[in-house]
Design a protein around this motif. Structure first.
Motif, PDB file in Angstrom:
ATOM      1  N   ASP A   1      -1.121   6.756 -19.143  1.00  0.00           N
ATOM      2  CA  ASP A   1      -1.840   5.507 -19.424  1.00  0.00           C
ATOM      3  C   ASP A   1      -1.061   4.318 -18.872  1.00  0.00           C
ATOM      4  OD1 ASP A   1      -2.673   3.075 -20.839  1.00  0.00           O
ATOM      5  OD2 ASP A   1      -3.794   4.364 -22.190  1.00  0.00           O
ATOM      6  N   SER A   2       0.230   4.265 -19.165  1.00  0.00           N
ATOM      7  CA  SER A   2       1.060   3.140 -18.716  1.00  0.00           C
ATOM      8  C   SER A   2       1.118   3.061 -17.196  1.00  0.00           C
ATOM      9  CB  SER A   2       2.484   3.270 -19.285  1.00  0.00           C
ATOM     10  OG  SER A   2       2.465   3.267 -20.696  1.00  0.00           O
ATOM     11  N   ASP A   3       1.219   4.215 -16.550  1.00  0.00           N
ATOM     12  CA  ASP A   3       1.261   4.226 -15.087  1.00  0.00           C
ATOM     13  C   ASP A   3      -0.053   3.726 -14.500  1.00  0.00           C
ATOM     14  OD1 ASP A   3       2.722   5.399 -12.524  1.00  0.00           O
ATOM     15  OD2 ASP A   3       0.608   5.980 -12.414  1.00  0.00           O
ATOM     16  N   LEU A   4      -1.167   4.164 -15.069  1.00  0.00           N
ATOM     17  CA  LEU A   4      -2.469   3.737 -14.562  1.00  0.00           C
ATOM     18  C   LEU A   4      -2.682   2.239 -14.745  1.00  0.00           C
ATOM     19  CD1 LEU A   4      -4.750   6.700 -15.673  1.00  0.00           C
ATOM     20  CD2 LEU A   4      -4.484   5.841 -13.343  1.00  0.00           C
ATOM     21  N   VAL A   5      -2.204   1.701 -15.857  1.00  0.00           N
ATOM     22  CA  VAL A   5      -2.337   0.255 -16.088  1.00  0.00           C
ATOM     23  C   VAL A   5      -1.587  -0.523 -15.009  1.00  0.00           C
ATOM     24  CG1 VAL A   5      -1.689  -1.630 -17.638  1.00  0.00           C
ATOM     25  CG2 VAL A   5      -2.769   0.423 -18.558  1.00  0.00           C
ATOM     26  N   GLN A   6      -0.352  -0.104 -14.720  1.00  0.00           N
ATOM     27  CA  GLN A   6       0.436  -0.776 -13.679  1.00  0.00           C
ATOM     28  C   GLN A   6      -0.198  -0.581 -12.311  1.00  0.00           C
ATOM     29  OE1 GLN A   6       2.676  -2.875 -13.491  1.00  0.00           O
ATOM     30  NE2 GLN A   6       3.849  -2.652 -11.613  1.00  0.00           N
ATOM     31  N   HIS A   7      -0.639   0.627 -12.041  1.00  0.00           N
ATOM     32  CA  HIS A   7      -1.280   0.984 -10.775  1.00  0.00           C
ATOM     33  C   HIS A   7      -2.508   0.102 -10.511  1.00  0.00           C
ATOM     34  CE1 HIS A   7      -3.550   4.541  -8.589  1.00  0.00           C
ATOM     35  NE2 HIS A   7      -3.553   3.438  -7.881  1.00  0.00           N
ATOM     36  N   MET A   8      -3.390   0.012 -11.497  1.00  0.00           N
ATOM     37  CA  MET A   8      -4.615  -0.777 -11.314  1.00  0.00           C
ATOM     38  C   MET A   8      -4.322  -2.277 -11.276  1.00  0.00           C
ATOM     39  SD  MET A   8      -7.650   1.324 -13.251  1.00  0.00           S
ATOM     40  CE  MET A   8      -6.838   1.434 -14.845  1.00  0.00           C
TER      41      MET A   8
ATOM     42  N   HIS B   1       0.240   7.066  -6.632  1.00  0.00           N
ATOM     43  CA  HIS B   1      -0.628   8.181  -6.244  1.00  0.00           C
ATOM     44  C   HIS B   1       0.111   9.514  -6.314  1.00  0.00           C
ATOM     45  CE1 HIS B   1      -4.083   5.970  -3.971  1.00  0.00           C
ATOM     46  NE2 HIS B   1      -3.679   5.291  -5.035  1.00  0.00           N
ATOM     47  N   ALA B   2       1.319   9.552  -5.799  1.00  0.00           N
ATOM     48  CA  ALA B   2       2.087  10.805  -5.810  1.00  0.00           C
ATOM     49  C   ALA B   2       2.321  11.285  -7.247  1.00  0.00           C
ATOM     50  CB  ALA B   2       3.419  10.611  -5.092  1.00  0.00           C
ATOM     51  N   TYR B   3       2.637  10.353  -8.128  1.00  0.00           N
ATOM     52  CA  TYR B   3       2.845  10.695  -9.544  1.00  0.00           C
ATOM     53  C   TYR B   3       1.580  11.293 -10.152  1.00  0.00           C
ATOM     54  CZ  TYR B   3       3.019   9.871 -14.588  1.00  0.00           C
ATOM     55  OH  TYR B   3       2.933  10.018 -15.948  1.00  0.00           O
ATOM     56  N   LEU B   4       0.443  10.626  -9.954  1.00  0.00           N
ATOM     57  CA  LEU B   4      -0.802  11.079 -10.581  1.00  0.00           C
ATOM     58  C   LEU B   4      -1.260  12.424 -10.033  1.00  0.00           C
ATOM     59  CD1 LEU B   4      -2.680   7.673 -10.748  1.00  0.00           C
ATOM     60  CD2 LEU B   4      -1.847   9.005 -12.695  1.00  0.00           C
ATOM     61  N   LYS B   5      -1.087  12.637  -8.736  1.00  0.00           N
ATOM     62  CA  LYS B   5      -1.495  13.916  -8.151  1.00  0.00           C
ATOM     63  C   LYS B   5      -0.717  15.076  -8.756  1.00  0.00           C
ATOM     64  CE  LYS B   5      -3.026  12.200  -3.635  1.00  0.00           C
ATOM     65  NZ  LYS B   5      -2.751  12.194  -2.173  1.00  0.00           N
ATOM     66  N   GLN B   6       0.508  14.831  -9.126  1.00  0.00           N
ATOM     67  CA  GLN B   6       1.320  15.881  -9.739  1.00  0.00           C
ATOM     68  C   GLN B   6       1.038  16.021 -11.229  1.00  0.00           C
ATOM     69  OE1 GLN B   6       5.528  15.151  -9.623  1.00  0.00           O
ATOM     70  NE2 GLN B   6       6.045  17.016 -10.734  1.00  0.00           N
TER      71      GLN B   6
ATOM     72  N   MET C   1     -10.124  10.843 -11.011  1.00  0.00           N
ATOM     73  CA  MET C   1      -8.993  10.187 -10.362  1.00  0.00           C
ATOM     74  C   MET C   1      -8.599  10.855  -9.054  1.00  0.00           C
ATOM     75  SD  MET C   1      -7.866   7.392 -11.604  1.00  0.00           S
ATOM     76  CE  MET C   1      -6.524   7.389 -10.437  1.00  0.00           C
ATOM     77  N   LEU C   2      -8.569  12.174  -9.005  1.00  0.00           N
ATOM     78  CA  LEU C   2      -8.050  12.839  -7.809  1.00  0.00           C
ATOM     79  C   LEU C   2      -8.887  12.525  -6.565  1.00  0.00           C
ATOM     80  CD1 LEU C   2      -6.848  16.240  -9.326  1.00  0.00           C
ATOM     81  CD2 LEU C   2      -5.495  14.203  -8.775  1.00  0.00           C
ATOM     82  N   PRO C   3     -10.232  12.604  -6.624  1.00  0.00           N
ATOM     83  CA  PRO C   3     -11.021  12.170  -5.457  1.00  0.00           C
ATOM     84  C   PRO C   3     -10.893  10.668  -5.203  1.00  0.00           C
ATOM     85  CG  PRO C   3     -12.338  13.560  -6.900  1.00  0.00           C
ATOM     86  CD  PRO C   3     -11.080  13.218  -7.649  1.00  0.00           C
ATOM     87  N   HIS C   4     -10.738   9.895  -6.267  1.00  0.00           N
ATOM     88  CA  HIS C   4     -10.578   8.442  -6.130  1.00  0.00           C
ATOM     89  C   HIS C   4      -9.306   8.119  -5.337  1.00  0.00           C
ATOM     90  CE1 HIS C   4     -10.237   4.195  -7.345  1.00  0.00           C
ATOM     91  NE2 HIS C   4      -8.991   4.474  -7.691  1.00  0.00           N
ATOM     92  N   LEU C   5      -8.214   8.790  -5.668  1.00  0.00           N
ATOM     93  CA  LEU C   5      -6.956   8.573  -4.947  1.00  0.00           C
ATOM     94  C   LEU C   5      -7.108   8.942  -3.473  1.00  0.00           C
ATOM     95  CD1 LEU C   5      -4.423  10.108  -7.518  1.00  0.00           C
ATOM     96  CD2 LEU C   5      -5.029   7.697  -7.240  1.00  0.00           C
ATOM     97  N   GLN C   6      -7.764  10.071  -3.228  1.00  0.00           N
ATOM     98  CA  GLN C   6      -7.938  10.510  -1.840  1.00  0.00           C
ATOM     99  C   GLN C   6      -8.835   9.558  -1.062  1.00  0.00           C
ATOM    100  OE1 GLN C   6      -5.964  13.246  -1.174  1.00  0.00           O
ATOM    101  NE2 GLN C   6      -6.258  12.441   0.904  1.00  0.00           N
ATOM    102  N   HIS C   7      -9.867   9.042  -1.736  1.00  0.00           N
ATOM    103  CA  HIS C   7     -10.775   8.082  -1.091  1.00  0.00           C
ATOM    104  C   HIS C   7     -10.019   6.809  -0.713  1.00  0.00           C
ATOM    105  CE1 HIS C   7     -14.004   4.867  -1.318  1.00  0.00           C
ATOM    106  NE2 HIS C   7     -14.428   5.652  -0.346  1.00  0.00           N
ATOM    107  N   GLU C   8      -9.155   6.357  -1.590  1.00  0.00           N
ATOM    108  CA  GLU C   8      -8.349   5.179  -1.271  1.00  0.00           C
ATOM    109  C   GLU C   8      -7.447   5.455  -0.070  1.00  0.00           C
ATOM    110  OE1 GLU C   8      -7.891   2.553  -5.333  1.00  0.00           O
ATOM    111  OE2 GLU C   8      -6.287   3.971  -4.840  1.00  0.00           O
ATOM    112  N   GLU C   9      -6.806   6.605  -0.068  1.00  0.00           N
ATOM    113  CA  GLU C   9      -5.858   6.914   1.017  1.00  0.00           C
ATOM    114  C   GLU C   9      -6.564   7.153   2.352  1.00  0.00           C
ATOM    115  OE1 GLU C   9      -3.146  10.026  -0.104  1.00  0.00           O
ATOM    116  OE2 GLU C   9      -2.829   9.163  -2.102  1.00  0.00           O
TER     117      GLU C   9
ATOM    118  N   ILE D   1       0.833  -1.203   0.000  1.00  0.00           N
ATOM    119  CA  ILE D   1       0.000   0.000   0.000  1.00  0.00           C
ATOM    120  C   ILE D   1       0.866   1.251   0.000  1.00  0.00           C
ATOM    121  CG2 ILE D   1      -1.549   1.379   1.450  1.00  0.00           C
ATOM    122  CD1 ILE D   1      -2.981  -1.227   2.185  1.00  0.00           C
ATOM    123  N   ASP D   2       1.908   1.265   0.819  1.00  0.00           N
ATOM    124  CA  ASP D   2       2.794   2.435   0.859  1.00  0.00           C
ATOM    125  C   ASP D   2       3.478   2.648  -0.491  1.00  0.00           C
ATOM    126  OD1 ASP D   2       2.088   2.858   3.475  1.00  0.00           O
ATOM    127  OD2 ASP D   2       3.897   1.961   4.325  1.00  0.00           O
ATOM    128  N   TYR D   3       3.823   1.561  -1.156  1.00  0.00           N
ATOM    129  CA  TYR D   3       4.426   1.661  -2.490  1.00  0.00           C
ATOM    130  C   TYR D   3       3.437   2.301  -3.473  1.00  0.00           C
ATOM    131  CZ  TYR D   3       6.321   0.168  -7.013  1.00  0.00           C
ATOM    132  OH  TYR D   3       6.792   0.149  -8.299  1.00  0.00           O
TER     133      TYR D   3
END
Length: 248
Positions: free
Chosen positions: A220-227, A92-97, A134-142, A84-86
Protein backbone atom coordinates in the motif's frame (compact mmCIF):
# COMPACT_ATOMS: atom_id res chain seq x y z
CA UNK A 1 25.29 5.13 9.70
CA UNK A 2 23.00 2.18 8.93
CA UNK A 3 24.38 -1.23 9.89
CA UNK A 4 23.05 -4.75 9.40
CA UNK A 5 21.33 -5.96 12.57
CA UNK A 6 22.82 -9.23 13.76
CA UNK A 7 20.60 -12.27 14.28
CA UNK A 8 21.38 -14.65 17.10
CA UNK A 9 21.50 -18.37 16.21
CA UNK A 10 19.81 -19.04 19.56
CA UNK A 11 16.73 -16.94 18.69
CA UNK A 12 13.64 -18.89 17.79
CA UNK A 13 12.42 -18.64 14.21
CA UNK A 14 9.11 -17.09 15.30
CA UNK A 15 10.90 -14.47 17.42
CA UNK A 16 13.07 -13.49 14.45
CA UNK A 17 9.97 -12.97 12.31
CA UNK A 18 8.11 -11.15 15.07
CA UNK A 19 11.07 -8.76 15.35
CA UNK A 20 11.04 -8.09 11.59
CA UNK A 21 8.37 -9.47 9.25
CA UNK A 22 10.68 -9.21 6.22
CA UNK A 23 12.63 -12.26 7.41
CA UNK A 24 9.55 -14.42 6.75
CA UNK A 25 10.32 -14.45 3.02
CA UNK A 26 13.69 -16.10 3.70
CA UNK A 27 12.11 -18.78 5.87
CA UNK A 28 9.45 -19.49 3.24
CA UNK A 29 12.21 -19.88 0.65
CA UNK A 30 13.77 -22.70 2.70
CA UNK A 31 10.52 -24.27 3.88
CA UNK A 32 11.07 -23.27 7.51
CA UNK A 33 7.93 -22.89 9.61
CA UNK A 34 7.89 -19.52 11.37
CA UNK A 35 4.36 -19.30 12.73
CA UNK A 36 2.85 -21.57 15.37
CA UNK A 37 5.51 -24.28 15.00
CA UNK A 38 8.42 -21.85 14.83
CA UNK A 39 9.46 -21.99 18.47
CA UNK A 40 12.79 -23.76 17.98
CA UNK A 41 16.16 -21.98 17.82
CA UNK A 42 17.29 -21.09 14.32
CA UNK A 43 20.53 -23.06 14.52
CA UNK A 44 18.70 -26.21 15.63
CA UNK A 45 16.20 -25.86 12.77
CA UNK A 46 18.95 -25.43 10.19
CA UNK A 47 20.85 -28.46 11.49
CA UNK A 48 17.70 -30.62 11.47
CA UNK A 49 17.07 -29.68 7.81
CA UNK A 50 20.73 -29.94 6.80
CA UNK A 51 20.74 -26.31 5.73
CA UNK A 52 23.72 -23.98 5.46
CA UNK A 53 23.28 -22.05 8.68
CA UNK A 54 25.79 -19.32 7.79
CA UNK A 55 24.19 -18.68 4.41
CA UNK A 56 20.72 -18.39 5.91
CA UNK A 57 21.94 -16.02 8.62
CA UNK A 58 23.46 -13.84 5.88
CA UNK A 59 20.20 -13.83 3.90
CA UNK A 60 18.19 -12.97 6.99
CA UNK A 61 20.46 -10.08 7.88
CA UNK A 62 20.38 -8.77 4.32
CA UNK A 63 16.56 -8.97 4.29
CA UNK A 64 16.39 -6.51 7.20
CA UNK A 65 19.20 -4.26 6.03
CA UNK A 66 17.85 -0.70 6.44
CA UNK A 67 17.35 1.12 3.16
CA UNK A 68 15.86 4.59 3.26
CA UNK A 69 14.98 7.15 0.59
CA UNK A 70 15.06 10.78 1.79
CA UNK A 71 11.67 12.47 1.82
CA UNK A 72 13.05 15.70 0.40
CA UNK A 73 14.38 14.40 -2.92
CA UNK A 74 13.56 17.02 -5.60
CA UNK A 75 11.53 14.65 -7.81
CA UNK A 76 9.82 17.58 -9.52
CA UNK A 77 13.18 18.88 -10.77
CA UNK A 78 14.41 15.59 -12.17
CA UNK A 79 14.84 15.12 -15.90
CA UNK A 80 11.80 13.30 -17.37
CA UNK A 81 13.85 10.34 -18.56
CA UNK A 82 15.52 9.94 -15.16
CA UNK A 83 12.20 10.16 -13.29
CA UNK A 84 10.64 7.52 -15.53
CA UNK A 85 13.65 5.22 -15.12
CA UNK A 86 13.41 5.67 -11.35
CA UNK A 87 9.71 4.72 -11.35
CA UNK A 88 10.35 1.65 -13.52
CA UNK A 89 13.44 0.39 -11.71
CA UNK A 90 12.21 1.07 -8.17
CA UNK A 91 8.42 0.88 -8.08
CA UNK A 92 7.59 -1.27 -11.10
CA UNK A 93 10.33 -3.80 -10.37
CA UNK A 94 9.18 -4.07 -6.75
CA UNK A 95 5.52 -4.61 -7.65
CA UNK A 96 6.27 -7.19 -10.34
CA UNK A 97 8.08 -9.27 -7.76
CA UNK A 98 5.97 -8.73 -4.68
CA UNK A 99 2.38 -8.83 -6.00
CA UNK A 100 2.33 -12.48 -7.20
CA UNK A 101 4.27 -13.68 -4.13
CA UNK A 102 1.97 -11.84 -1.73
CA UNK A 103 -1.15 -13.08 -3.53
CA UNK A 104 0.02 -16.66 -2.98
CA UNK A 105 0.98 -15.92 0.63
CA UNK A 106 -2.41 -14.31 1.34
CA UNK A 107 -4.34 -17.19 -0.22
CA UNK A 108 -2.43 -19.80 1.81
CA UNK A 109 -2.86 -17.83 5.02
CA UNK A 110 -6.57 -17.27 4.42
CA UNK A 111 -7.26 -20.97 3.77
CA UNK A 112 -6.82 -21.83 7.44
CA UNK A 113 -8.37 -18.68 8.90
CA UNK A 114 -11.64 -18.08 7.00
CA UNK A 115 -13.73 -19.42 9.87
CA UNK A 116 -12.33 -16.98 12.46
CA UNK A 117 -11.93 -14.06 10.05
CA UNK A 118 -14.63 -14.22 7.35
CA UNK A 119 -13.49 -10.88 5.90
CA UNK A 120 -10.47 -12.69 4.51
CA UNK A 121 -12.68 -14.13 1.76
CA UNK A 122 -13.24 -10.71 0.26
CA UNK A 123 -9.68 -9.56 1.03
CA UNK A 124 -8.27 -12.39 -1.10
CA UNK A 125 -10.56 -11.45 -3.98
CA UNK A 126 -9.73 -7.76 -3.70
CA UNK A 127 -5.99 -8.35 -3.62
CA UNK A 128 -6.23 -10.77 -6.52
CA UNK A 129 -8.07 -8.08 -8.51
CA UNK A 130 -5.30 -5.60 -7.62
CA UNK A 131 -2.65 -8.02 -8.88
CA UNK A 132 -4.55 -8.77 -12.08
CA UNK A 133 -5.05 -5.05 -12.71
CA UNK A 134 -1.58 -3.81 -11.75
CA UNK A 135 0.64 -6.17 -13.74
CA UNK A 136 -0.86 -5.30 -17.17
CA UNK A 137 -1.03 -1.65 -16.06
CA UNK A 138 2.71 -1.61 -15.34
CA UNK A 139 3.47 -3.23 -18.68
CA UNK A 140 1.21 -0.77 -20.51
CA UNK A 141 3.06 2.13 -18.92
CA UNK A 142 6.45 0.67 -19.85
CA UNK A 143 5.45 -0.25 -23.42
CA UNK A 144 3.20 2.69 -24.37
CA UNK A 145 2.89 5.55 -21.87
CA UNK A 146 6.48 6.08 -20.77
CA UNK A 147 8.06 5.84 -24.24
CA UNK A 148 5.45 8.34 -25.44
CA UNK A 149 6.27 10.75 -22.60
CA UNK A 150 10.00 10.43 -23.29
CA UNK A 151 9.33 11.11 -26.96
CA UNK A 152 7.29 14.25 -26.39
CA UNK A 153 9.82 15.45 -23.78
CA UNK A 154 12.60 15.08 -26.35
CA UNK A 155 10.48 16.85 -28.99
CA UNK A 156 9.64 19.62 -26.54
CA UNK A 157 13.23 20.15 -25.40
CA UNK A 158 14.54 20.21 -28.97
CA UNK A 159 11.59 22.07 -30.51
CA UNK A 160 11.17 19.37 -33.12
CA UNK A 161 8.97 20.21 -36.11
CA UNK A 162 6.98 16.97 -35.83
CA UNK A 163 6.03 17.57 -32.19
CA UNK A 164 2.53 18.95 -32.77
CA UNK A 165 1.61 16.08 -35.09
CA UNK A 166 2.88 13.56 -32.56
CA UNK A 167 0.65 14.94 -29.83
CA UNK A 168 -2.41 15.17 -32.07
CA UNK A 169 -1.94 11.53 -33.05
CA UNK A 170 -1.21 9.99 -29.66
CA UNK A 171 -2.62 12.31 -27.00
CA UNK A 172 -5.06 11.17 -24.29
CA UNK A 173 -3.30 8.02 -23.00
CA UNK A 174 -1.61 9.97 -20.19
CA UNK A 175 -4.86 11.48 -18.98
CA UNK A 176 -6.62 8.12 -19.24
CA UNK A 177 -4.05 6.47 -16.98
CA UNK A 178 -4.11 9.31 -14.46
CA UNK A 179 -7.89 9.72 -14.34
CA UNK A 180 -9.19 6.18 -14.75
CA UNK A 181 -6.67 3.44 -14.08
CA UNK A 182 -5.18 5.08 -10.99
CA UNK A 183 -8.65 5.91 -9.70
CA UNK A 184 -9.52 2.22 -9.90
CA UNK A 185 -6.35 1.28 -8.00
CA UNK A 186 -7.15 3.83 -5.28
CA UNK A 187 -10.60 2.25 -4.82
CA UNK A 188 -9.02 -1.17 -4.39
CA UNK A 189 -6.57 0.17 -1.79
CA UNK A 190 -9.42 1.87 0.09
CA UNK A 191 -11.30 -1.44 0.24
CA UNK A 192 -8.21 -3.30 1.47
CA UNK A 193 -7.76 -0.76 4.26
CA UNK A 194 -11.42 -1.16 5.23
CA UNK A 195 -11.25 -4.95 5.33
CA UNK A 196 -8.04 -4.99 7.40
CA UNK A 197 -8.86 -2.07 9.71
CA UNK A 198 -5.93 -0.22 8.16
CA UNK A 199 -3.76 -3.35 8.36
CA UNK A 200 -4.28 -3.76 12.10
CA UNK A 201 -4.19 -7.41 13.10
CA UNK A 202 -6.47 -8.69 15.88
CA UNK A 203 -5.21 -9.33 19.37
CA UNK A 204 -3.86 -12.83 19.90
CA UNK A 205 -3.35 -13.22 16.15
CA UNK A 206 -0.67 -15.60 14.91
CA UNK A 207 2.69 -14.55 13.49
CA UNK A 208 1.55 -15.29 9.93
CA UNK A 209 -1.40 -12.92 10.36
CA UNK A 210 0.94 -10.09 11.34
CA UNK A 211 3.41 -10.89 8.55
CA UNK A 212 0.65 -10.90 5.94
CA UNK A 213 -0.86 -7.59 7.06
CA UNK A 214 2.54 -5.90 7.29
CA UNK A 215 3.34 -7.02 3.74
CA UNK A 216 0.00 -5.59 2.54
CA UNK A 217 0.83 -2.32 4.32
CA UNK A 218 4.23 -2.26 2.62
CA UNK A 219 2.59 -2.67 -0.79
CA UNK A 220 0.00 0.00 0.00
CA UNK A 221 2.73 2.47 0.99
CA UNK A 222 4.72 1.77 -2.15
CA UNK A 223 1.69 2.26 -4.38
CA UNK A 224 0.85 5.56 -2.70
CA UNK A 225 4.37 6.88 -3.36
CA UNK A 226 4.38 5.40 -6.87
CA UNK A 227 1.10 7.06 -7.87
CA UNK A 228 2.16 10.32 -6.24
CA UNK A 229 5.21 10.50 -8.50
CA UNK A 230 3.08 9.82 -11.56
CA UNK A 231 -0.10 11.78 -10.77
CA UNK A 232 1.39 14.91 -9.24
CA UNK A 233 4.75 15.17 -11.02
CA UNK A 234 5.27 13.04 -14.14
CA UNK A 235 1.84 13.09 -15.79
CA UNK A 236 1.06 16.78 -15.16
CA UNK A 237 4.43 17.69 -16.70
CA UNK A 238 3.66 15.50 -19.71
CA UNK A 239 0.17 16.99 -20.14
CA UNK A 240 1.57 20.52 -19.91
CA UNK A 241 4.14 19.69 -22.60
CA UNK A 242 1.37 18.22 -24.77
CA UNK A 243 -0.59 21.46 -24.55
CA UNK A 244 2.41 23.59 -25.45
CA UNK A 245 3.47 21.32 -28.30
CA UNK A 246 0.08 21.72 -29.95
CA UNK A 247 0.88 25.39 -30.57
CA UNK A 248 4.44 24.99 -31.83
Amino acid sequence: MNTVRKISPLSSVSDIVNNDYRTAAVFRKYGIEYCCAGKFPLQMVCESKDLDFTAIINELEQSIHPISIPNNLPFEKWDIDFLIDYIVNIHHAYLKQVLPDTKDQLEKFAEGHYKNYPELTELVLVFKSLTLEMLPHLQHEEDIIFPYIKQIAHAYDNKEAYAGLLVRTLRKPVENVMNHEHESINKVLARMRKLTNSYTWPEQSCTNHRVTFLKLLEIDSDLVQHMHLENTILFPRAIEMEKKLLYL
